[in-house]
Design a protein around this motif. Structure first.
Motif, short mmCIF file in Angstrom:
data_model
loop_
_atom_site.label_atom_id
_atom_site.label_comp_id
_atom_site.label_asym_id
_atom_site.label_seq_id
_atom_site.Cartn_x
_atom_site.Cartn_y
_atom_site.Cartn_z
N TYR A 5 -9.72 13.12 13.50
CA TYR A 5 -8.75 12.58 14.46
C TYR A 5 -8.17 11.24 14.01
CZ TYR A 5 -10.65 16.02 17.71
OH TYR A 5 -11.04 17.18 18.31
N ILE A 6 -8.79 10.64 12.99
CA ILE A 6 -8.35 9.32 12.56
C ILE A 6 -7.29 9.43 11.46
CG2 ILE A 6 -9.11 7.08 11.64
CD1 ILE A 6 -10.41 7.78 14.31
N PRO A 7 -6.09 8.92 11.73
CA PRO A 7 -5.07 8.97 10.69
C PRO A 7 -5.31 7.90 9.62
CG PRO A 7 -4.16 8.01 12.71
CD PRO A 7 -5.59 8.32 12.98
N PHE A 8 -4.86 8.17 8.41
CA PHE A 8 -4.86 7.09 7.42
C PHE A 8 -3.44 6.58 7.27
CE2 PHE A 8 -4.44 10.99 4.85
CZ PHE A 8 -3.33 10.68 4.09
N GLN A 9 -3.32 5.40 6.66
CA GLN A 9 -2.01 4.76 6.64
C GLN A 9 -1.20 5.11 5.40
OE1 GLN A 9 -3.17 0.59 7.21
NE2 GLN A 9 -2.45 0.81 9.31
N MET A 10 0.09 5.32 5.61
CA MET A 10 1.01 5.51 4.49
C MET A 10 2.24 4.63 4.74
SD MET A 10 0.82 9.52 3.37
CE MET A 10 1.48 9.32 1.72
N LYS A 11 2.94 4.34 3.65
CA LYS A 11 4.08 3.44 3.74
C LYS A 11 5.37 4.24 3.55
CE LYS A 11 5.37 -0.55 1.10
NZ LYS A 11 4.79 -1.71 0.42
N VAL A 12 6.38 3.93 4.34
CA VAL A 12 7.67 4.60 4.17
C VAL A 12 8.32 4.06 2.90
CG1 VAL A 12 9.93 5.08 5.18
CG2 VAL A 12 7.92 4.85 6.67
N LYS A 13 8.49 4.96 1.91
CA LYS A 13 9.02 4.52 0.63
C LYS A 13 10.55 4.65 0.60
CE LYS A 13 8.18 5.40 -4.26
NZ LYS A 13 7.78 6.49 -5.18
N PHE A 27 11.77 11.55 5.06
CA PHE A 27 10.97 10.36 4.78
C PHE A 27 10.04 10.61 3.61
CE2 PHE A 27 12.27 10.47 9.14
CZ PHE A 27 12.65 9.17 9.44
N ASP A 28 10.16 9.81 2.58
CA ASP A 28 9.18 9.85 1.48
C ASP A 28 8.13 8.80 1.78
OD1 ASP A 28 10.60 11.76 0.20
OD2 ASP A 28 11.32 10.50 -1.45
N LEU A 29 6.87 9.22 1.86
CA LEU A 29 5.79 8.28 2.16
C LEU A 29 4.93 8.09 0.91
CD1 LEU A 29 4.53 9.76 5.57
CD2 LEU A 29 6.40 8.15 5.21
N SER A 30 4.47 6.85 0.70
CA SER A 30 3.56 6.63 -0.43
C SER A 30 2.19 6.18 0.12
CB SER A 30 4.13 5.59 -1.38
OG SER A 30 4.35 4.38 -0.70
N TYR A 31 1.16 6.51 -0.63
CA TYR A 31 -0.20 6.18 -0.19
C TYR A 31 -0.45 4.69 -0.30
CZ TYR A 31 -1.20 11.17 -0.53
OH TYR A 31 -1.19 12.53 -0.37
N LEU A 32 -1.10 4.13 0.71
CA LEU A 32 -1.50 2.72 0.63
C LEU A 32 -2.82 2.59 -0.13
CD1 LEU A 32 -0.85 0.88 4.02
CD2 LEU A 32 0.36 0.64 1.86
N ASN A 33 -3.71 3.56 0.12
CA ASN A 33 -5.00 3.57 -0.58
C ASN A 33 -5.12 4.85 -1.39
OD1 ASN A 33 -5.95 1.19 0.87
ND2 ASN A 33 -6.01 2.57 2.63
N LYS A 34 -5.47 4.67 -2.66
CA LYS A 34 -5.57 5.83 -3.56
C LYS A 34 -6.56 6.88 -3.06
CE LYS A 34 -4.04 4.51 -8.15
NZ LYS A 34 -4.37 3.22 -8.80
N GLU A 35 -7.65 6.39 -2.39
CA GLU A 35 -8.69 7.35 -1.97
C GLU A 35 -8.22 8.27 -0.84
OE1 GLU A 35 -9.90 3.18 -0.56
OE2 GLU A 35 -8.96 4.10 -2.28
N ASP A 36 -7.11 7.93 -0.19
CA ASP A 36 -6.58 8.80 0.86
C ASP A 36 -5.86 10.02 0.29
OD1 ASP A 36 -7.45 7.15 2.89
OD2 ASP A 36 -5.61 5.96 2.89
N LYS A 37 -5.50 9.95 -0.97
CA LYS A 37 -4.70 11.02 -1.58
C LYS A 37 -5.43 12.35 -1.50
CE LYS A 37 -1.99 12.04 -5.38
NZ LYS A 37 -1.86 12.11 -6.79
N ILE A 92 4.75 1.10 8.19
CA ILE A 92 3.49 1.83 8.01
C ILE A 92 3.38 2.93 9.08
CG2 ILE A 92 0.95 1.61 7.99
CD1 ILE A 92 2.31 0.08 5.73
N VAL A 93 2.99 4.11 8.65
CA VAL A 93 2.80 5.21 9.61
C VAL A 93 1.40 5.80 9.41
CG1 VAL A 93 5.26 5.77 9.67
CG2 VAL A 93 3.75 6.98 8.06
N GLY A 94 0.98 6.64 10.35
CA GLY A 94 -0.33 7.29 10.25
C GLY A 94 -0.18 8.76 9.89
N ILE A 95 -1.06 9.25 9.04
CA ILE A 95 -1.01 10.65 8.61
C ILE A 95 -2.40 11.27 8.74
CG2 ILE A 95 -0.73 12.18 6.60
CD1 ILE A 95 1.95 11.30 7.65
N ARG A 96 -2.45 12.49 9.29
CA ARG A 96 -3.69 13.27 9.27
C ARG A 96 -3.38 14.59 8.57
NH1 ARG A 96 -6.08 15.28 13.73
NH2 ARG A 96 -4.33 15.20 15.16
#
Lengths: 274, 341
Positions: A5-13, A27-37, A92-96
């Motif tokens: 239920y917890i989204p991780f953060q991505m940035k609008v590129k 919207f192209d989003l890029s990962y803020l943290n590599k481990e979320d990929k 910054i947006v949230g993605i699950r």
């Protein structure tokens, strides 16, 4: 245990306005943290959230072969999509995700594939198309039928121009009614599907508005495509995305975990699917 | 089987509270519900079916999934003690097993862990469930239709029988056995009392209405999907959703954000398939826009779809929906109607 239920953060590129009426944006989003990929396959979806405003499910429009970004095309229609349209680059947006199943790309290997899409539902079909083009040698003939109400409402217009130039891809573009200056096909997707001489030994993927899917699937049957080789992606209102909240079911199937991709064979067994 | 004198009940609860947060039926005004208790005095052991089901202990009507601030997302910390629930009836203990199939297990996809619900699991996995036998079932009880019974103990850790001045305890699960081991000095139940329990059980079962053979319910619901019987059933229903809110097995929820500026929380709230907006998409498209479709969804989910996915009916025959329905739409009559159609 992972808390889904917890989204991780991505940035609008990058933001692309797809239609002149500004109802469609990509919207192209890029990962803020590599481990979320995460790994995914074409056809899967994510829950896209703006904290405080809510979340909504969208098919992933980028291909797994396009590294480091996730692409979503959003039609402005409700409160969450409205907020998404207000986004600016670097927000910054949230993605699950990734959630749901995928188009059976493994089964397609070495085979011909027909992709049929309508309007802004071309998102996961773009993912599939790019994925196959990036692994071009793995697949046979690729044919695309893409329809929109008018020329403005095609999404990914720049890419369509590139696809038209390729000789390893057959592209049929169609619009509902004739428009001055339009030199491609005119007519609804089911009609065009009947007319463009498809090879019924191909695999077929259909995605579009419910009405388009409803009338295109019988045409494919008429052309001789077997039910188990026709795939489509269904949409229902969703919240949790993991089979708990109970609103996206069609019969005993949950679109979020048993789908969104279903074969025509499966769909025929579920009442009210179309 | 051991026994504890009713006069020692208060001490028993106090001891239980040392290691557990204890929940039990508490009467507030006219309504009884499972609440966290302060002492044994709060407990109402007389009530059979609480108005609201004890599912809310594990799956509250509203629950914060996370809080967010500028610094990021934080999941609220749960209190440390595990839950002990005193006084659940068999229809409710059984419902926990059904809900655990939805929230705890995940059947469909690979990578199962991501489909488990952490909010459910952290409360349910360590809990201790006391199942109190029903000495005198209500006229609305139909647990026997679904292989439950006033003296059944499925889904519980410890089975409790009220007999004269004693509570008789029997371990059901390993967790229950471990718990009862600590009562080494307690008095064992005599043969005479065991005979009395048999008698209590017989009497209790005699209060239940005749058992309906529901073996054809699953196949029948599938066959009649397109039939006019749904018009008859749905004609009465006003889609108020009361049945779903008191149901111990209904698990649908909505997710909503509440916040101002950069601070707020995401919560989940009970929802019901009875409501028209439940499935209404942003585009306006609504796959279950008609009352008939929604009534059919609820009945089919209970007696067909859940069976398809988990091999059980999503109903334990607690009868709460029969009690609260404002238009007297009796689910037992619906089942009978379907079977005989």
């Amino acid at each position: 245990m992972k808390n889904t239920y917890i989204p991780f953060q991505m940035k609008v590129k990058k933001i692309y306005t797809e239609s002149p009426d500004r109802t469609l944006k990509t919207f192209d989003l890029s990962y803020l943290n590599k481990e979320d990929k995460f790994d995914f396959l074409p056809g899967q979806f994510c829950e896209f959230s703006i904290l405080g405003k809510g979340e909504s499910p969208f098919g992933i429009a980028s291909s797994p072969t396009e590294e480091d970004i996730l692409k979503f095309t959003v039609n402005r229609t409700g409160s969450v999509t409205n907020e998404i349209h207000y986004l600016q680059e670097d927000d910054i947006v949230g993605i699950r995700g990734p959630l749901g199943n995928w188009y059976p790309v493994e089964k397609f290997k070495g085979q011909d594939v027909v992709i049929i899409g309508g309007g802004f539902a071309f998102t996961t079909l773009r993912s599939l198309l790019i994925y196959m083009l990036d692994n071009r040698d793995d697949y046979g003939k690729i044919t695309v039928i893409y329809g929109a109400r008018n020329p403005d409402l095609f999404i990914y217009k720049d890419e369509i121009k590139e696809w038209e130039k390729r000789d390893d891809l057959t592209l049929h573009l169609t619009i509902d009614n004739p428009v001055k200056g339009w030199d491609k096909l005119t007519g609804f997707v089911p009609t065009v599907t009947k007319e463009v001489s498809l090879d019924p030994t191909s695999w077929c993927v259909v995605c579009g508005p419910p009405i388009m899917i409803k009338y295109t699937l019988p045409v494919l049957t008429e052309l001789g495509f077997p039910d188990e080789k026709i795939y489509t992606s269904l949409e229902r209102r969703m919240k949790c995305g993991i089979g708990k909240c109970g609103r996206c079911n069609i019969g005993s199937k949950y679109v979020c975990i048993d789908g969104p991709v279903f074969s025509y064979e499966e769909i025929k067994k579920i009442p009210e699917a179309l | 089987m051991i026994k504890i004198k009713k006069s020692d009940f208060s001490t028993f609860i106090t001891n239980l509270q040392k290691n557990y947060s204890v929940f039990a039926p508490v009467t507030d005004g006219k309504a009884t519900a499972f609440k966290k208790i302060k002492s044994a005095e709060d407990i109402n052991n007389k009530v059979l079916n609480t108005k609201r089901s004890p599912k809310e202990i594990f799956f509250p009507q509203s629950e914060v999934l996370f809080q967010y601030t500028e610094e990021g997302i934080k999941v609220p910390k749960r209190e440390e003690k595990p839950f002990a629930i005193w006084g659940m009836r068999n229809c409710d203990t059984k419902s926990l097993l059904l809900l655990d199939k939805v929230f705890g297990e995940a059947h469909q996809m690979p990578k199962k862990d991501m489909y488990k619900d952490p909010y459910w699991k952290e409360k349910y996995d360590n809990c201790l469930v006391f199942n109190l036998a029903c000495n005198k079932p209500l006229s609305t009880c139909f647990c026997n239709w679904f292989d439950g019974g006033p003296f059944n103990n499925t889904g519980s850790d410890i089975f409790v029988i009220e007999n004269d001045e004693n509570y008789i305890f029997e371990a059901v699960s390993d967790k229950g056995k471990k718990f009862l081991k600590e009562f080494k000095t307690a008095e064992q139940v005599s043969d005479k009392e065991i005979k009395k329990i048999e008698k209590l059980k017989e009497t209790a079962e005699s209060y239940l209405a005749e058992k309906e053979d529901i073996s054809s319910l699953f196949s029948k619901t599938k066959e009649i999907w397109d039939e006019t019987i749904w018009d008859e059933i749905a004609a009465k229903c006003i889609n108020c959703g009361a049945c779903a809110f008191v149901c111990p097995t209904c698990h649908c929820f909505d997710v909503s954000d509440e916040g101002k500026g950069k601070k707020g929380k995401r919560i989940r709230l009970w929802d019901s398939c009875m409501f028209a907006i439940f499935t209404k998409e942003a585009s306006g498209h609504n796959p279950r826009s008609q009352s008939l479709q929604r009534v059919r969804q609820r009945v089919m989910h209970k007696y067909n779809y859940f069976m398809d996915n988990y091999d059980e009916h999503l109903c334990t025959g607690c009868g709460r929906c029969v009690v609260v329905c404002p238009v007297n739409l009796d689910i037992r009559e619906v089942i009978k109607k379907i079977i005989r159609y």
